[in-house]
Design a protein around this motif. Structure first.
Motif, mmCIF file in Angstrom:
data_model
loop_
_atom_site.group_PDB
_atom_site.id
_atom_site.type_symbol
_atom_site.label_atom_id
_atom_site.label_comp_id
_atom_site.label_asym_id
_atom_site.label_seq_id
_atom_site.Cartn_x
_atom_site.Cartn_y
_atom_site.Cartn_z
ATOM 1 N N VAL A 141 0.819 -1.213 0.000
ATOM 2 C CA VAL A 141 0.000 0.000 0.000
ATOM 3 C C VAL A 141 0.850 1.258 0.000
ATOM 4 C CG1 VAL A 141 -1.994 -1.073 1.081
ATOM 5 C CG2 VAL A 141 -0.258 -0.008 2.517
ATOM 6 N N GLY A 160 -2.677 10.180 6.207
ATOM 7 C CA GLY A 160 -2.584 9.460 4.946
ATOM 8 C C GLY A 160 -2.023 8.058 5.143
ATOM 9 N N GLN A 163 -4.539 5.815 6.692
ATOM 10 C CA GLN A 163 -5.521 5.307 5.742
ATOM 11 C C GLN A 163 -4.910 4.167 4.923
ATOM 12 O OE1 GLN A 163 -8.442 4.786 5.690
ATOM 13 N NE2 GLN A 163 -9.540 6.523 4.823
ATOM 14 N N ARG A 164 -3.633 4.279 4.595
ATOM 15 C CA ARG A 164 -2.984 3.173 3.882
ATOM 16 C C ARG A 164 -2.990 1.912 4.746
ATOM 17 N NH1 ARG A 164 0.249 5.027 -0.664
ATOM 18 N NH2 ARG A 164 -0.041 7.275 -0.792
ATOM 19 N N ILE A 167 -6.360 0.436 4.679
ATOM 20 C CA ILE A 167 -6.544 -0.275 3.410
ATOM 21 C C ILE A 167 -5.826 -1.617 3.451
ATOM 22 C CG2 ILE A 167 -6.014 -0.204 0.944
ATOM 23 C CD1 ILE A 167 -6.471 2.845 1.093
ATOM 24 N N THR A 184 -11.363 9.460 1.660
ATOM 25 C CA THR A 184 -10.389 10.549 1.519
ATOM 26 C C THR A 184 -10.866 11.844 2.160
ATOM 27 O OG1 THR A 184 -11.353 11.147 -0.604
ATOM 28 C CG2 THR A 184 -9.508 9.627 -0.658
ATOM 29 N N GLN A 192 -5.329 12.849 -0.781
ATOM 30 C CA GLN A 192 -6.558 12.277 -1.328
ATOM 31 C C GLN A 192 -6.322 11.586 -2.661
ATOM 32 O OE1 GLN A 192 -9.693 15.132 -1.604
ATOM 33 N NE2 GLN A 192 -9.742 15.502 0.618
ATOM 34 N N GLN A 194 -3.578 10.469 -3.908
ATOM 35 C CA GLN A 194 -2.732 9.281 -3.769
ATOM 36 C C GLN A 194 -3.547 8.075 -3.318
ATOM 37 O OE1 GLN A 194 0.338 10.260 -1.004
ATOM 38 N NE2 GLN A 194 0.984 12.066 -2.145
ATOM 39 N N ILE A 195 -4.442 8.314 -2.353
ATOM 40 C CA ILE A 195 -5.225 7.200 -1.830
ATOM 41 C C ILE A 195 -6.163 6.662 -2.915
ATOM 42 C CG2 ILE A 195 -7.030 6.578 -0.170
ATOM 43 C CD1 ILE A 195 -4.386 6.840 1.193
#
Lengths: 339, 328, 322
Positions: A141, A160, A163-164, A167, A184, A192, A194-195
């Motif tokens: 990720v 960020g 969030q990775r 995921i 995001t 945002q 990137q995700i």
């Protein structure tokens, strides 16, 4: 049409409030096909999150109740299952990522532990294997020096990165469906993109279907194969991304598109806004739920609620403006009008 | 927009319409004021209403004690000592000195309620002023006051009460004052917190710039934001003060003869456990009932203020089984 | 962490110092304070002055304070007025007895309260939760000492099952079984009081955690509900519980005045009341200081524990952004 992975039929979810039961979603029907992305779009308060939590059956823990409808996932009705029966599905076949990554991770466990837990639950890995794979997932990720990061606590990571991690947890068991609820919104603008890119990559690499929940039509345009527009607890329009963007039908969808900066509806630098606010779900207006804000409101709209009206191959809308078109289509193709 | 802002969002779903609770206002008419809303919720709470009724009964008894009590509570008559309940019009009998127990109970309610309410009022007054000074001026004044609170709460309040009552003597006034002096810290913190919050808010700056009176803003803000928590705090203080009084009187460091209080009645009772065990039961029950009533009222107000709706959750737990498709 | 510890330690010392000034000042402000207590009554003014001088009571109050503080730091708490017994001889046995009673009831309270509170948080408004609620209301509204008296009337006097008061029966001093029998009633009172607070606290702490996003994440991961509760939620819920428990550590030393008095338990609480009634200022000041130290120390331990169990605090804010 491609093979359906998830088929939601007439899903109605309610909450008990001071004023009795309030329906947060009203007879929602959506389909998600294998390897495709469905974007559920709408303002906050329209019931998008409730829909996603209902599919996961996490709504039970948030005080909500599924009143009726089916959630058919690979031939099983998730809405009728008991919580214990769902643990094989949750996090394994269907995963979810959330709006606020910083609070979605348990502060007292390292991120590595939290990913490894998922692997140990669903893939019968032992501790060492799970840890190694957790590090690999972090690498996948896009987290730099994952060996070190895995040993850190969520508060040591940026939003960020969190969030990775979320995921990575969601993808640990290689689910067939990933539900992303505003993934995001809580992040910086640069992060945002990137995700979203990461999600798109993973979808292509792993063939995962995605249910993406967003309030941002721009995001939907970029990510979606299909779009469902939600307003005040109901899906008011759905179709393929091409159909929706080429031929937005419901006045609410039109309003949403016009309020995107730089979109065609923009006039003289002035940003379009839909007048009024979304009604509380406890006191929906009679007739069409959009009628108090609708620029094309007719008498009929104030009295009778429109059902789904088929206006294209996969394109449906709930608006009386297309009543005649529907009759033509129904006569021509013999399709049924959902009500 | 950074991570810090979003790190502590506590709700289950931020975008969920029901949880965020934007309950639609009635389309017409003036929205009901905060007092009315609280009263509506309060009056629907059976425990709180029972508490209120019971407290009103006790207040009535205390005010008209002279007329209600059939005997002089302080009259000692060894000829009628230790009578059984019902004998010679002594409904609950007499104690070891021949005093009518029922009359003593009735008169004791005066002491308990007087102490309970005056302590709460003084403590709220003191706490509001000190909290306001602390929060308004900040700086070293704040530091000093906060350290003072640290010192105060570093000793159990019963401990301080005993110490002061033993040193300065057992007068009713001292009793009230020391109980108030050991219970103002909660209110002070509350008011101070409101002031700190007020300072952060930009509209104060704006209001100041447009010439709105400073004290006006402060007063309105405090009234709106702190009045209910203070009321809850004060209600619980009433119960606490009644309990403390009974404890101190039991130890011989509170109310003294010939005055009477439930705690004082208890301190005698232990000697006569063998002959008249019920003598210990009545005063304790009175304390229990009054304090319960006051606490029910306090909790009722707090629940009425709590947007999370305890009752809804309670009903939900019951109803979910019937409504949920899967039955969980 | 070290820097924090040092700061916290200095703060604690300051609080104790302030308490010592307050305690000393209070005693000397009292009408009939130490000066009058120490001078034998009926002495001629001249002899009284000599006695005053010998005891150092003619010095200004601040000087007296410094002398007292120095002695306290050396562990010399002075003597009682009446029998001239060293204060330590009274206090240390009392501390021991109080520790026995308090730790016994405290440990039992925690062993019951925390699991019960956790259970109730998962079954809100069930029978168990409602009974805990009932006990909480009782515990907060009932004069604990009255409950003690009622227990005595029933279990000791009416039924004659348990000893009425004291720590040991006559001639059974040091017998553990006998001590246990004496512990039951006062502990019951203390456990009820403790339960009222702890069950409610652990329940609400747990409920708060169960509403957090990361619990939803765990469920979304497919973690079985048992593990959600005992692994994901409990570790977070215990953090505030530990803090509250740490703050109550001091009561292990300070004792429960009223309960000890009702059951005639020879502990710190009873000693304090007896000495207050007798106006034995040296003992009162000593007990005040010991209690203050215990409270401050308890808070310090609670703080350190808090930092040890919560990685967010332990590691500071440096990881807030990358």
């Amino acid at each position: 049409m491609a093979e359906k992975l998830l088929e939601v039929r007439n899903l109605t979810t309610g909450f008990l409030t001071e004023k009795g039961f309030v329906k947060a979603t009203d007879r929602i029907s959506i389909n998600i096909e294998k390897g495709k992305t469905l974007c559920l779009v709408g303002e906050s308060g329209s019931g998008k999150s409730v829909t996603s939590l209902s599919i996961m059956r996490l709504i039970d823990y948030a005080g909500g109740v599924i009143l009726e409808g089916n959630i058919n996932f690979k031939g099983q009705d998730l809405a009728a299952k008991k919580q214990e029966e769902l643990k094989e599905i949750r996090g394994n076949q269907i995963s979810m990522i959330f709006q606020d990554p910083m609070s979605a991770l348990n502060p007292v466990f390292t991120v590595g532990e939290q990913i490894a837990e998922s692997l140990r639950l669903h893939q019968n890995k032992n501790k060492d294997e799970a840890w190694k794979e957790a590090v690999e997932l972090l690498r996948m990720v896009g987290i730099p020096s994952p060996e070190i990061r895995a040993k850190q606590y969520p508060n040591q990571l940026s939003g960020g990165m969190c969030q990775r991690v979320v995921i990575a947890i969601a993808l640990a068991a290689k689910p067939e469906l990933l539900i992303a609820d505003e993934p995001t919104t809580a992040l910086d603008v640069t992060v945002q993109a990137q995700i979203l890119e990461l999600l798109q990559d993973l979808k292509e690499k792993l063939g995962t279907s995605i249910l993406l929940i967003t309030h941002d039509m721009g995001v939907a345009a970029e990510m979606a194969d299909h779009i469902a527009v939600m307003y005040a607890g109901a899906i008011v329009e759905q179709g393929t991304v091409e159909e929706i963007f080429a031929n937005p039908s419901h006045p609410y969808t039109v309003g949403l598109l016009q309020s995107i900066p730089g979109f065609e509806g923009e006039r003289g630098g002035e940003l379009y806004t839909i007048k009024g606010t979304i009604p509380g779900l406890g006191n929906l207006p009679q007739g069409c739920r959009f009628n108090p804000r609708c620029p094309h409101v007719m008498d009929k709209c104030r009295q009778v609620e429109p059902g789904d009206i088929q206006i294209g191959a996969e394109h449906k809308t709930k608006c009386w403006l297309y009543e005649d078109q529907a009759k033509v289509a129904a006569a021509g193709k013999g399709e049924h009008i959902h009500g | 927009m950074s991570d810090l802002n979003t790190a502590t969002a506590p709700n289950v779903q931020n975008t969920d319409p029901v949880v965020t609770g934007n309950a639609p206002l009635p389309p017409t008419g003036k929205p009901p004021g905060p007092w009315k809303i609280v009263w509506q919720k309060f009056s629907r709470n059976p425990f709180a209403m029972t508490g209120l009724v019971v407290l009103l009964i006790f207040i009535f008894v205390a005010v008209f004690a002279k007329f209600i009590a059939p005997f002089d509570p302080a009259k000692i008559d060894l000829m009628t000592a230790n009578l059984k309940p019902g004998v010679d019009g002594h409904w609950l009998g007499t104690d070891e000195l021949g005093r009518d127990i029922f009359s003593r109970l009735v008169h004791s309610s005066q002491v308990s309620l007087l102490i309970g309410f005056s302590v709460a009022i003084i403590a709220v007054f003191l706490g509001s002023i000190l909290g306001a000074i602390s929060g308004y001026f900040g700086g070293w004044i704040d530091t000093v006051l906060m350290r003072l609170i640290d010192v105060m709460i570093s000793l159990p309040s019963l401990f301080i009460n005993i110490l002061v009552m033993a040193i300065f003597g057992t007068k009713l006034l001292y009793l009230i004052l020391i109980l108030a002096l050991t219970s103002w810290t909660g209110v002070a913190r509350l008011v101070r917190g409101q002031f700190l919050q007020l300072r952060e808010m930009q509209y104060v700056e704006a209001a100041r710039a447009t010439g709105v009176s400073h004290s006006g803003i402060i007063f309105r803000h405090l009234l709106r934001n702190a009045s209910f928590p203070i009321i809850v705090n004060a209600t619980l203080m009433v119960g606490g003060a009644i309990l403390s009084e009974s404890g101190l009187s039991y130890l011989g460091l509170g109310i003294q003869m010939p005055a009477t209080s439930w705690g004082l009645m208890l301190s005698n009772s232990q000697e006569f456990m063998l002959t008249n065990p019920m003598q210990a039961v009545y005063p304790g029950l009175c304390i229990l009932i009054v304090v319960l009533a006051v606490n029910f009222i306090g909790d009722g107000i707090r629940d009425a203020l709590d947007p999370r709706q305890k009752n809804t959750r309670r009903r939900l737990a019951k109803w979910r089984k019937n409504f949920s498709k899967s039955g969980i | 962490m070290t820097e924090y510890l040092i700061r916290r330690l200095l703060q604690s010392i300051l609080v104790i110092f302030l308490v010592s000034i307050a305690a000393f000042g209070l005693m000397h402000a009292a009408p009939g304070g130490p000066t009058q207590m120490m001078i034998s009554p009926g002495l001629s003014p001249e002899t009284a002055a000599v006695q005053k001088h010998n005891l150092g009571l003619d010095k200004p109050v601040p000087t007296q304070y410094v002398i007292w503080l120095k002695n306290m730091l050396k562990g010399d708490m002075g003597n009682t007025f009446k029998n001239n017994t060293p204060v330590g001889d009274l206090i240390w046995p009392a501390v021991k007895n109080t520790l026995a009673l308090m730790s016994f009831s405290w440990v039992i309270s925690l062993l019951i309260a925390i699991p019960w509170g956790i259970y109730n948080s998962t079954r809100e408004y069930g029978i168990s939760d409602q009974s805990a609620n009932f006990i909480t209301y009782l515990g907060f509204a009932m004069p604990a000492f009255w409950f003690g008296i009622i227990l005595q009337e029933f279990f000791s006097i009416k039924m004659d099952w348990l000893p009425l008061s004291d720590m040991y029966s006559m001639e059974k001093h040091g017998d553990l079984g006998n001590l246990f029998m004496h512990l039951i009633l006062p502990s019951t009172v203390l456990i009820l009081v403790n339960l009222a607070g702890y069950v409610k606290y652990s329940r609400s702490s747990m409920l708060e955690v169960l509403e957090q996003d990361y619990i939803r994440t765990a469920r979304a991961k497919g973690v079985p509900e048992r593990k959600v509760i005992f692994r994901h939620a409990l570790r977070n819920a215990l953090i505030p519980i530990i803090t509250v428990i740490g703050m109550d550590l001091a009561s292990l030393v300070a004792g429960a005045t009223l309960t000890e008095k009702v059951f005639n338990w020879p502990g710190m609480g009873r000693l304090f009341v007896d000495m207050a009634l007798a106006r034995e200022y040296t003992v009162l000041m000593a007990i005040t200081m010991i209690t203050a130290v215990a409270v401050v120390l308890g808070n310090l331990i609670a703080d350190i524990l808090y930092k040890l169990v919560d990685p967010r605090v332990q590691l500071g804010r440096k990881g807030g952004k990358a």
